[in-house]
Design an enzyme around this catalytic site. Structure first.
Site, short mmCIF file in Angstrom:
data_model
loop_
_atom_site.label_atom_id
_atom_site.label_comp_id
_atom_site.label_asym_id
_atom_site.label_seq_id
_atom_site.Cartn_x
_atom_site.Cartn_y
_atom_site.Cartn_z
N VAL A 153 0.84 -1.20 0.00
CA VAL A 153 0.00 0.00 0.00
C VAL A 153 0.87 1.25 0.00
CG1 VAL A 153 -0.21 0.00 2.52
CG2 VAL A 153 -1.94 1.13 1.16
N CYS A 154 0.38 2.29 -0.65
CA CYS A 154 1.00 3.62 -0.61
C CYS A 154 -0.14 4.65 -0.55
CB CYS A 154 1.90 3.84 -1.83
SG CYS A 154 1.00 3.95 -3.39
N ALA A 155 0.16 5.90 -0.76
CA ALA A 155 -0.86 6.93 -0.64
C ALA A 155 -1.94 6.82 -1.72
CB ALA A 155 -0.21 8.32 -0.68
N MET A 208 -4.05 4.36 0.17
CA MET A 208 -4.67 4.79 1.43
C MET A 208 -5.89 5.68 1.19
SD MET A 208 -3.23 3.27 3.87
CE MET A 208 -4.07 4.12 5.18
#
Length: 135
Positions: free
Chosen positions: A92-94, A121
């Site tokens: 996961v990342c932004a 996210m």
């Protein structure tokens, strides 16, 4: 046959545009991955490990509970990756862009079951799922 010769540019354009539409799904990039609800099922049913590739400040602002913080730049030499390479990983990342690159890098490192969180996210927050703040 004369139709093909007279309309070769039109046919070429159609083939190129079709290829461009299929490219993301063929390479498993930005279009691939799991939704937040699918990620939760992987975490609950298959004990998937969440790898957060955001920068430390982004991670502290809000992350998935239990996620391991491994910024994308340090992924190749990270010590806290699971040693069991068949264990499912959710990256996961932004926004979901870095996690796609990280998932590809993890596959190159030998991890067999790696998924990127679609929308990152942002999608997790929009789904109303819980966040943890701080390190």
């Amino acid at each position: 046959m004369s139709f093909l010769i007279q309309n070769w540019l039109l046919i070429l354009t159609a083939l190129v545009s079709g290829g461009l539409l299929l490219w993301p799904s063929l390479r498993g990039g930005a279009g691939g991955g799991v939704t937040p609800s699918e990620a939760v099922m992987l975490m609950n049913r298959e004990k998937a490990v969440v790898i957060d590739v955001c920068e430390p400040a982004e991670y502290e602002a809000g992350h998935i509970a239990g996620a391991r913080s491994i910024p994308l730049a340090g992924l190749a030499e990270a010590k806290n990756l699971p040693s069991n390479k068949s264990l499912p990983l959710v990256v996961v990342c932004a926004s979901g862009m870095r996690s796609g690159r990280a998932a590809a890098a993890l596959r190159k490192l030998g991890h067999e079951n790696v998924q990127s969180l679609k929308g990152g996210m942002r999608a997790w927050r929009e789904a109303g799922l819980p966040l943890q703040t701080g390190a």
